[in-house]
Design a protein around this motif. Sequence first.
Motif, PDB file in Angstrom:
ATOM      1  N   PRO A  75      14.692  67.884  74.321  1.00  0.00           N
ATOM      2  CA  PRO A  75      15.848  67.264  74.993  1.00  0.00           C
ATOM      3  C   PRO A  75      16.476  66.114  74.216  1.00  0.00           C
ATOM      4  N   LEU A  76      15.668  65.263  73.574  1.00  0.00           N
ATOM      5  CA  LEU A  76      16.234  64.124  72.852  1.00  0.00           C
ATOM      6  C   LEU A  76      17.033  64.573  71.631  1.00  0.00           C
ATOM      7  N   THR A  77      16.500  65.535  70.898  1.00  0.00           N
ATOM      8  CA  THR A  77      17.233  66.066  69.743  1.00  0.00           C
ATOM      9  C   THR A  77      18.529  66.732  70.185  1.00  0.00           C
ATOM     10  N   MET A  78      18.482  67.432  71.312  1.00  0.00           N
ATOM     11  CA  MET A  78      19.684  68.073  71.835  1.00  0.00           C
ATOM     12  C   MET A  78      20.752  67.034  72.178  1.00  0.00           C
ATOM     13  N   LEU A  79      20.357  65.947  72.840  1.00  0.00           N
ATOM     14  CA  LEU A  79      21.324  64.904  73.195  1.00  0.00           C
ATOM     15  C   LEU A  79      21.905  64.236  71.948  1.00  0.00           C
ATOM     16  N   ALA A  80      21.068  63.977  70.958  1.00  0.00           N
ATOM     17  CA  ALA A  80      21.566  63.365  69.725  1.00  0.00           C
ATOM     18  C   ALA A  80      22.550  64.286  69.010  1.00  0.00           C
ATOM     19  N   SER A  81      22.251  65.575  68.964  1.00  0.00           N
ATOM     20  CA  SER A  81      23.163  66.522  68.333  1.00  0.00           C
ATOM     21  C   SER A  81      24.458  66.645  69.122  1.00  0.00           C
ATOM     22  N   GLY A  82      24.361  66.604  70.445  1.00  0.00           N
ATOM     23  CA  GLY A  82      25.574  66.660  71.263  1.00  0.00           C
ATOM     24  C   GLY A  82      26.475  65.472  71.035  1.00  0.00           C
ATOM     25  N   TRP A  83      25.871  64.282  70.947  1.00  0.00           N
ATOM     26  CA  TRP A  83      26.674  63.089  70.665  1.00  0.00           C
ATOM     27  C   TRP A  83      27.333  63.181  69.282  1.00  0.00           C
ATOM     28  N   ARG A  84      26.613  63.717  68.317  1.00  0.00           N
ATOM     29  CA  ARG A  84      27.186  63.883  66.977  1.00  0.00           C
ATOM     30  C   ARG A  84      28.340  64.886  66.987  1.00  0.00           C
ATOM     31  N   LEU A  85      28.195  65.950  67.779  1.00  0.00           N
ATOM     32  CA  LEU A  85      29.296  66.917  67.880  1.00  0.00           C
ATOM     33  C   LEU A  85      30.547  66.274  68.467  1.00  0.00           C
ATOM     34  N   LEU A  86      30.362  65.457  69.485  1.00  0.00           N
ATOM     35  CA  LEU A  86      31.510  64.814  70.130  1.00  0.00           C
ATOM     36  C   LEU A  86      32.125  63.738  69.243  1.00  0.00           C
ATOM     37  N   ALA A  87      31.284  62.971  68.549  1.00  0.00           N
ATOM     38  CA  ALA A  87      31.786  61.827  67.782  1.00  0.00           C
ATOM     39  C   ALA A  87      32.317  62.211  66.411  1.00  0.00           C
ATOM     40  N   GLU A  88      31.710  63.221  65.770  1.00  0.00           N
ATOM     41  CA  GLU A  88      32.059  63.518  64.387  1.00  0.00           C
ATOM     42  C   GLU A  88      32.781  64.848  64.204  1.00  0.00           C
ATOM     43  N   TYR A  89      32.557  65.801  65.080  1.00  0.00           N
ATOM     44  CA  TYR A  89      33.109  67.147  64.863  1.00  0.00           C
ATOM     45  C   TYR A  89      34.153  67.551  65.904  1.00  0.00           C
ATOM     46  N   ASN A  90      34.661  66.596  66.662  1.00  0.00           N
ATOM     47  CA  ASN A  90      35.765  66.840  67.603  1.00  0.00           C
ATOM     48  C   ASN A  90      35.437  67.978  68.575  1.00  0.00           C
ATOM     49  N   PHE A  91      34.218  67.943  69.102  1.00  0.00           N
ATOM     50  CA  PHE A  91      33.822  68.985  70.052  1.00  0.00           C
ATOM     51  C   PHE A  91      34.596  68.894  71.363  1.00  0.00           C
ATOM     52  N   ALA A  92      35.142  67.722  71.670  1.00  0.00           N
ATOM     53  CA  ALA A  92      35.956  67.589  72.881  1.00  0.00           C
ATOM     54  C   ALA A  92      37.160  68.525  72.839  1.00  0.00           C
ATOM     55  N   HIS A  93      37.709  68.740  71.636  1.00  0.00           N
ATOM     56  CA  HIS A  93      38.828  69.687  71.502  1.00  0.00           C
ATOM     57  C   HIS A  93      38.383  71.100  71.834  1.00  0.00           C
ATOM     58  N   ASP A  94      37.178  71.480  71.383  1.00  0.00           N
ATOM     59  CA  ASP A  94      36.653  72.817  71.704  1.00  0.00           C
ATOM     60  C   ASP A  94      36.460  72.978  73.211  1.00  0.00           C
ATOM     61  N   ILE A  95      35.955  71.917  73.857  1.00  0.00           N
ATOM     62  CA  ILE A  95      35.771  71.984  75.309  1.00  0.00           C
ATOM     63  C   ILE A  95      37.114  72.158  76.007  1.00  0.00           C
ATOM     64  N   GLY A  96      38.116  71.393  75.573  1.00  0.00           N
ATOM     65  CA  GLY A  96      39.442  71.510  76.181  1.00  0.00           C
ATOM     66  C   GLY A  96      40.046  72.893  75.999  1.00  0.00           C
ATOM     67  N   MET A  97      39.868  73.494  74.833  1.00  0.00           N
ATOM     68  CA  MET A  97      40.405  74.833  74.595  1.00  0.00           C
ATOM     69  C   MET A  97      39.733  75.863  75.492  1.00  0.00           C
TER      70      MET A  97
END
Length: 290
Positions: free
Chosen positions: A75-97
Motif C-alpha cells: 500500500p505505501l509503495t502504491m500511494l507513493a507511485s500514485g502521488w508521483r503520477l499526479l505530480a510529475e506525469y499529469n495523471f489528473a488529465h488522464d482521469i479527466g479524459m
Amino acid sequence: MMSVVSAPAAASARAGTRPGAPPRHPTRRFAMKPLAPVAPVTRIVLGVSFFVLFVAVWALATFGGFVPKTFLADPLTMLASGWRLLAEYNFAHDIGMTVWRVVGGFVIAAAIALPLGVAMGAYKPVEAFFEPFVSFARYLPASAFIPLLILWAGIGEAQKLAVIFIGSFFQLVLMIAVAVGNARRDLVEAAYTLGASDRTLVARVLIPGAAPEIAEILRMVLGWAWTYVIVAELIGASSGIGHMITDSQALLATDQIIFGIIVIGLIGLVSDFAFKWVNRRLFPWALLGR
C-alpha cells in the motif's frame, strides 16, 4: 396464614415480570433480521470496517513477504507511485479524459434509450417490433466491436464513445421497458376511469410510477459503463486511466496499475453515492414501506 402462589406466578416473580405479561426474551443487540433497516452510523462503520480489513490483509500479504512485490505492490509503495503520477506525469488529465468519455457515452445512450424504452414498455406493438433485436444485441460484448469501430471511426474519441454507447444502450432500453411495463394495473384502470387519454396515461401514470426504478437502472448501468471505457482505452488510446494501466503493465509497475484501479473505484463510489442522494431527493416516495 400461608399464601398459596401458583406456579406461573412464581415463575413470573423469578423472572421479574408481572403475571399475565408476555415472557421477556434476552436482548440481542447485534441480531440481524431479514430486510431490517440499519442505522446510518452503523452502516458507515460497517462499510469502513471492510475497507480497513481489506487494506490490513493486503499489507500483511505484502509487508510480510507472502507475495513478491513484483506481482503485488504494498500500500505505501502504491500511494507513493500514485502521488508521483499526479505530480510529475499529469495523471489528473488522464482521469479527466476517462470521466469525460464515460459521461459522454452514457449520456448519449441514456438520451436515446429513455424514450425508446418508455415507448416499448407502454405500447406492446412497439415492444414486439424492437425487443427481439434489443434482446439479441444486449448479449453482444461491446469489446467485440472495437476492431470494427477502429476501422469506422479511427482511434479517436468517437470510437471510445461508441464502445460505451453500445455497452450501455441496449441494457438501458430493455430494463427501462420492463420497468414501465410493470406498472400497476389498478392505477391504469383508475386513470382511464377518471377520463385520462392514452398520452396522459403515459405522461402522468406510467412515467412517474416507473421513475424511481428508472433512476436506479441508470445508476447501475453507469457502473457498467466504467468497465467499457477501460476496455476501449486499452487499445489505441493515448490518454486515460486504461492507457496508463497498459503502459504500467509493460513496465511491470504493479503499484501504478493498482493505483489506477483504485482511482476508478473511488470515482465510481462517489458517483454511486451522488446518484443515490439525487434519487432520494427526487423520488422520496420510493422509500415508503422499505
